[in-house]
Design a protein around this motif. Structure first.
Motif, mmCIF file in Angstrom:
data_model
loop_
_atom_site.group_PDB
_atom_site.id
_atom_site.type_symbol
_atom_site.label_atom_id
_atom_site.label_comp_id
_atom_site.label_asym_id
_atom_site.label_seq_id
_atom_site.Cartn_x
_atom_site.Cartn_y
_atom_site.Cartn_z
ATOM 1 N N ARG A 179 0.861 -1.172 0.000
ATOM 2 C CA ARG A 179 0.000 0.000 0.000
ATOM 3 C C ARG A 179 0.905 1.232 0.000
ATOM 4 O O ARG A 179 1.856 1.304 0.780
ATOM 5 N N THR A 180 0.603 2.183 -0.874
ATOM 6 C CA THR A 180 1.486 3.333 -1.027
ATOM 7 C C THR A 180 0.710 4.652 -0.969
ATOM 8 O O THR A 180 -0.455 4.701 -1.346
ATOM 9 N N PRO A 181 1.397 5.699 -0.527
ATOM 10 C CA PRO A 181 0.811 7.037 -0.677
ATOM 11 C C PRO A 181 0.943 7.445 -2.148
ATOM 12 O O PRO A 181 1.613 6.758 -2.933
ATOM 13 N N ARG A 234 12.871 10.330 9.447
ATOM 14 C CA ARG A 234 11.637 10.612 10.188
ATOM 15 C C ARG A 234 10.529 11.062 9.233
ATOM 16 O O ARG A 234 9.383 10.633 9.344
ATOM 17 N N LEU A 235 10.876 11.898 8.262
ATOM 18 C CA LEU A 235 9.887 12.337 7.276
ATOM 19 C C LEU A 235 9.337 11.152 6.481
ATOM 20 O O LEU A 235 8.130 11.067 6.235
ATOM 21 N N VAL A 236 10.209 10.254 6.076
ATOM 22 C CA VAL A 236 9.776 9.065 5.326
ATOM 23 C C VAL A 236 8.849 8.215 6.183
ATOM 24 O O VAL A 236 7.779 7.785 5.734
ATOM 25 N N THR A 237 9.230 7.967 7.425
ATOM 26 C CA THR A 237 8.410 7.156 8.325
ATOM 27 C C THR A 237 7.026 7.775 8.509
ATOM 28 O O THR A 237 6.007 7.081 8.444
ATOM 29 N N GLU A 238 6.993 9.089 8.705
ATOM 30 C CA GLU A 238 5.712 9.770 8.878
ATOM 31 C C GLU A 238 4.877 9.709 7.603
ATOM 32 O O GLU A 238 3.663 9.507 7.657
ATOM 33 N N ALA A 239 5.507 9.874 6.450
ATOM 34 C CA ALA A 239 4.774 9.811 5.186
ATOM 35 C C ALA A 239 4.197 8.427 4.941
ATOM 36 O O ALA A 239 3.058 8.279 4.480
ATOM 37 N N LEU A 240 4.963 7.416 5.283
ATOM 38 C CA LEU A 240 4.471 6.050 5.075
ATOM 39 C C LEU A 240 3.469 5.640 6.136
ATOM 40 O O LEU A 240 2.591 4.823 5.882
ATOM 41 N N GLY A 241 3.575 6.220 7.309
ATOM 42 C CA GLY A 241 2.597 5.936 8.357
ATOM 43 C C GLY A 241 1.209 6.428 7.963
ATOM 44 O O GLY A 241 0.203 5.877 8.396
ATOM 45 N N ALA A 242 1.153 7.416 7.077
ATOM 46 C CA ALA A 242 -0.123 7.961 6.637
ATOM 47 C C ALA A 242 -0.829 7.051 5.655
ATOM 48 O O ALA A 242 -1.969 7.300 5.300
ATOM 49 N N THR A 243 -0.170 5.958 5.223
ATOM 50 C CA THR A 243 -0.822 5.055 4.276
ATOM 51 C C THR A 243 -1.840 4.180 4.976
ATOM 52 O O THR A 243 -2.637 3.528 4.326
ATOM 53 N N GLY A 244 -1.810 4.143 6.298
ATOM 54 C CA GLY A 244 -2.843 3.421 7.055
ATOM 55 C C GLY A 244 -2.530 1.947 7.221
ATOM 56 O O GLY A 244 -1.460 1.476 6.875
ATOM 57 N N PRO A 245 -3.502 1.197 7.758
ATOM 58 C CA PRO A 245 -3.313 -0.234 7.999
ATOM 59 C C PRO A 245 -2.952 -0.956 6.699
ATOM 60 O O PRO A 245 -3.485 -0.666 5.643
ATOM 61 N N GLY A 246 -2.013 -1.857 6.838
ATOM 62 C CA GLY A 246 -1.581 -2.638 5.699
ATOM 63 C C GLY A 246 -0.571 -1.894 4.845
ATOM 64 O O GLY A 246 -0.110 -2.402 3.835
ATOM 65 N N GLY A 247 -0.220 -0.677 5.250
ATOM 66 C CA GLY A 247 0.755 0.119 4.506
ATOM 67 C C GLY A 247 2.152 -0.380 4.785
ATOM 68 O O GLY A 247 2.369 -1.350 5.505
ATOM 69 N N ALA A 248 3.111 0.299 4.253
ATOM 70 C CA ALA A 248 4.488 -0.129 4.381
ATOM 71 C C ALA A 248 5.134 0.377 5.674
ATOM 72 O O ALA A 248 6.259 0.059 5.943
ATOM 73 N N ALA A 249 4.427 1.154 6.436
ATOM 74 C CA ALA A 249 5.007 1.731 7.636
ATOM 75 C C ALA A 249 5.283 0.718 8.700
ATOM 76 O O ALA A 249 4.743 -0.320 8.783
#
Length: 187
Positions: free
Chosen positions: A139-141, A172-187
């Protein structure tokens, strides 16, 4: 209409090469249009006709130098790919040469087209990373979200608040951006 590989392309290549060589030999502050034209084997009027002034020429050269030479590395996971890309992007842009190219790209850019081209380079690279991740089922942004959440803050800090700008911040920016992809995302 400009023919690819025609005289126009040869002039551009010769002038760009002259700028790079003279910058390495004499330093950027010593550059003049007549000096560059002489090295490139063209007349100063050719340079002025094509680029307008020295700053626009330096901007054009900077945009070309900021173009990525290779596709982003594929590490098999979105988080790894984007983190590696962000680290390399920060390293390149924050180097003395990178800062000079960014400055030149923006200073000789009266219509914003050079900044747009630099932004397009980053968006293309991110697009490659996100496409690979999507093909792996991750899952990607979207590209614009990564541009807004990773590239924009890095560039802002690079230009206006470089102190404390380091790899940890980029990650940290990458982690936060990927965390926004939600459940099942790459975060």
């Amino acid at each position: 209409m400009v023919r690819p590989g025609g005289r126009s392309a040869r002039v551009q290549a010769a002038v760009h090469t002259a700028v790079r060589e003279l910058t390495a030999e004499l330093g950027r502050d010593a550059l003049t249009v007549p000096l560059i034209a002489q090295r490139a084997g063209v007349t100063p009027s050719t340079v002025y006709r094509r680029w307008g002034d020295l700053q626009e020429l330096l901007s054009d050269v900077a945009v070309e130098r900021l173009r990525p030479e290779t596709a982003p590395q594929d590490h098999g996971a979105l988080a790894d790919d984007l983190a590696t890309w962000a680290e390399q992007f920060l390293d390149e842009m924050s180097s003395p040469a990178g800062r000079a190219y960014v400055r030149d790209a923006l200073l000789g850019d009266p219509d914003g087209s050079n900044a747009g081209q630099c932004s397009a380079y980053a968006a293309e690279q991110i697009g490659v990373i996100l496409t690979r991740a999507t093909e792996r089922g991750e899952r990607t942004p979207d590209v614009e979200s990564v541009m807004d959440q990773v590239v924009a803050p890095l560039m802002y800090r690079l230009l206006f608040r470089p102190q404390g700008l380091d790899t940890a911040y980029a990650l940290r920016l990458v982690t936060e951006a990927l965390g926004a992809t939600g459940p099942g995302g790459a975060a």
